[in-house]
Scaffold this active site. Structure first.
Site, PDB file in Angstrom:
ATOM      1  CE  LYS A  15      -3.776  -2.424   2.390  1.00 34.42           C
ATOM      2  NZ  LYS A  15      -4.600  -2.496   3.643  1.00 34.42           N
ATOM      3  CE1 TYR A  64      -9.203  -3.700   0.593  1.00 37.76           C
ATOM      4  CE2 TYR A  64      -8.524  -1.536  -0.175  1.00 37.76           C
ATOM      5  CZ  TYR A  64      -8.236  -2.724   0.474  1.00 37.76           C
ATOM      6  OH  TYR A  64      -6.975  -2.937   1.000  1.00 37.76           O
ATOM      7  NE  ARG A  81      -6.129 -12.661   4.726  1.00 36.81           N
ATOM      8  CZ  ARG A  81      -6.835 -11.544   4.868  1.00 36.81           C
ATOM      9  NH1 ARG A  81      -6.727 -10.570   3.969  1.00 36.81           N
ATOM     10  NH2 ARG A  81      -7.647 -11.382   5.882  1.00 36.81           N
ATOM     11  CB  THR A  89      -7.142  -6.906   9.514  1.00 34.88           C
ATOM     12  OG1 THR A  89      -7.491  -7.988   8.644  1.00 34.88           O
ATOM     13  CG2 THR A  89      -7.597  -5.590   8.915  1.00 34.88           C
ATOM     14  NE  ARG A 120      -1.851  -6.139   7.003  1.00 40.94           N
ATOM     15  CZ  ARG A 120      -2.966  -6.708   6.554  1.00 40.94           C
ATOM     16  NH1 ARG A 120      -3.509  -7.730   7.218  1.00 40.94           N
ATOM     17  NH2 ARG A 120      -3.537  -6.282   5.448  1.00 40.94           N
ATOM     18  CG  ASN A 130      -3.432  -2.827   7.092  1.00 42.13           C
ATOM     19  OD1 ASN A 130      -3.379  -2.297   5.981  1.00 42.13           O
ATOM     20  ND2 ASN A 130      -4.404  -3.650   7.438  1.00 42.13           N
ATOM     21  CG  HIS A 155      -4.780  -6.418  -0.500  1.00 40.10           C
ATOM     22  ND1 HIS A 155      -6.013  -6.458   0.097  1.00 40.10           N
ATOM     23  CD2 HIS A 155      -4.845  -7.281  -1.555  1.00 40.10           C
ATOM     24  CE1 HIS A 155      -6.793  -7.310  -0.577  1.00 40.10           C
ATOM     25  NE2 HIS A 155      -6.114  -7.815  -1.578  1.00 40.10           N
ATOM     26  CD  GLU A 188      -8.288  -9.273  -3.872  1.00 43.72           C
ATOM     27  OE1 GLU A 188      -7.119  -9.664  -3.642  1.00 43.72           O
ATOM     28  OE2 GLU A 188      -9.130  -9.079  -2.970  1.00 43.72           O
TER      29      GLU A 188
HETATM   30  P1  DAT Z   1      -7.485  -7.321   5.228  1.00 45.54           P
HETATM   31  O1  DAT Z   1      -6.702  -6.206   4.572  1.00 45.54           O
HETATM   32  O2  DAT Z   1      -6.686  -7.932   6.356  1.00 45.54           O
HETATM   33  O3  DAT Z   1      -8.003  -8.323   4.252  1.00 45.54           O
HETATM   34  P2  DAT Z   1     -10.203  -6.292   5.357  1.00 45.54           P
HETATM   35  O4  DAT Z   1     -10.392  -6.880   4.011  1.00 45.54           O
HETATM   36  O5  DAT Z   1     -11.220  -6.605   6.423  1.00 45.54           O
HETATM   37  O6  DAT Z   1      -8.753  -6.656   5.948  1.00 45.54           O
HETATM   38  O7  DAT Z   1     -10.140  -4.705   5.256  1.00 45.54           O
HETATM   39  C1  DAT Z   1      -9.422  -4.102   4.191  1.00 45.54           C
HETATM   40  C2  DAT Z   1      -8.623  -2.942   4.707  1.00 45.54           C
HETATM   41  O8  DAT Z   1      -9.524  -1.956   5.233  1.00 45.54           O
HETATM   42  C3  DAT Z   1      -7.687  -3.267   5.871  1.00 45.54           C
HETATM   43  O9  DAT Z   1      -6.461  -3.794   5.441  1.00 45.54           O
HETATM   44  C4  DAT Z   1      -7.536  -1.930   6.500  1.00 45.54           C
HETATM   45  C5  DAT Z   1      -8.915  -1.308   6.336  1.00 45.54           C
HETATM   46  N1  DAT Z   1      -9.733  -1.549   7.536  1.00 45.54           N
HETATM   47  C6  DAT Z   1     -10.338  -2.710   7.895  1.00 45.54           C
HETATM   48  N2  DAT Z   1     -10.984  -2.576   9.048  1.00 45.54           N
HETATM   49  C7  DAT Z   1     -10.790  -1.286   9.436  1.00 45.54           C
HETATM   50  C8  DAT Z   1     -11.197  -0.514  10.559  1.00 45.54           C
HETATM   51  N3  DAT Z   1     -11.960  -1.042  11.509  1.00 45.54           N
HETATM   52  N4  DAT Z   1     -10.780   0.773  10.601  1.00 45.54           N
HETATM   53  C9  DAT Z   1     -10.028   1.305   9.635  1.00 45.54           C
HETATM   54  N5  DAT Z   1      -9.614   0.638   8.562  1.00 45.54           N
HETATM   55  C10 DAT Z   1      -9.988  -0.635   8.457  1.00 45.54           C
HETATM   56 MG    MG Z   2      -9.422  -8.172   2.784  1.00 41.82          MG
END
Ligand code: DAT
Ligand code: MG
Length: 151
Positions: free
Chosen positions: A11, A51, A87, A93, A104, A114, A117, A128
């Site tokens: 990112k 997303y 992952r 996350t 991370r 974080n 991705h 994706e």
């Molecule tokens: P991941 O990236 O681990 O697959 P995700 O798909 O649930 O997690 O969410 C995508 C991204 O969105 C994540 O990397 C960071 C952001 N995100 C997720 N939950 C969040 C939250 N509660 N507050 C802020 N950003 C968040």
């Molecule tokens: Mg995700």
């Protein structure tokens, strides 16, 4: 399936914090095969599609803005269990819940920054990969290490 593929992205914060080499190095050293890689400034629409499953979340606008804040390194890595292992290598996350030794857990602190991705299933990986790469950007080549990684 030693041909399983996952989409991994560094990112904008990961790029700005000069962590590109370190993140790539982890996948290389583990033994995964690099199939595609590019540095891209993604558009708002491209990120909203990426997303799409999160569009109702309160953090969605901030997430899109963050992902648009600079270039992203988009990659495809291939190998046995690549999606699940990818992952695991990224960590949880929320970096506060990520184990030390994960990307991370070692390099960031907050969920909203974080740094990386990774696809969460084989189906989302396929979606994706085709969203970020054209078919001819996925490079087909012989991976010399294969015989030393798999029995
Ligand atoms: P991941 O990236 O681990 O697959 P995700 O798909 O649930 O997690 O969410 C995508 C991204 O969105 C994540 O990397 C960071 C952001 N995100 C997720 N939950 C969040 C939250 N509660 N507050 C802020 N950003 C968040
Ligand atoms: Mg995700």
């Amino acid at each position: 399936n030693t041909s399983e593929r996952t989409f991994i992205a560094i990112k904008p914060d990961g790029v700005q914090r000069n962590l590109v080499g370190k993140i790539i190095q982890r996948f290389e050293e583990r033994g995964y095969k690099l199939v595609a890689l590019k540095l891209v400034q993604a558009s708002k629409n491209h990120l909203e599609v990426h997303y799409q499953d999160l569009k109702e979340k309160p953090f969605f606008p901030g997430l899109i803005k963050y992902m648009q804040s600079g270039p992203i390194v988009a990659m495809v890595w291939e190998g046995l269990d690549a999606v699940r292992q990818g992952r695991a290598m990224l960590g949880a996350t929320n970096p506060l819940d990520s184990n030390a030794g994960t990307i991370r857990g070692d390099y960031c602190i907050q969920t909203g920054r974080n740094i990386c991705h990774g696809s969460d299933s084989v189906d989302s990986a396929n979606r994706e990969i085709s969203h970020w790469f054209k078919q001819d950007e996925l490079v087909d080549y012989e991976f010399a290490n294969k015989v030393w990684l798999y029995e």
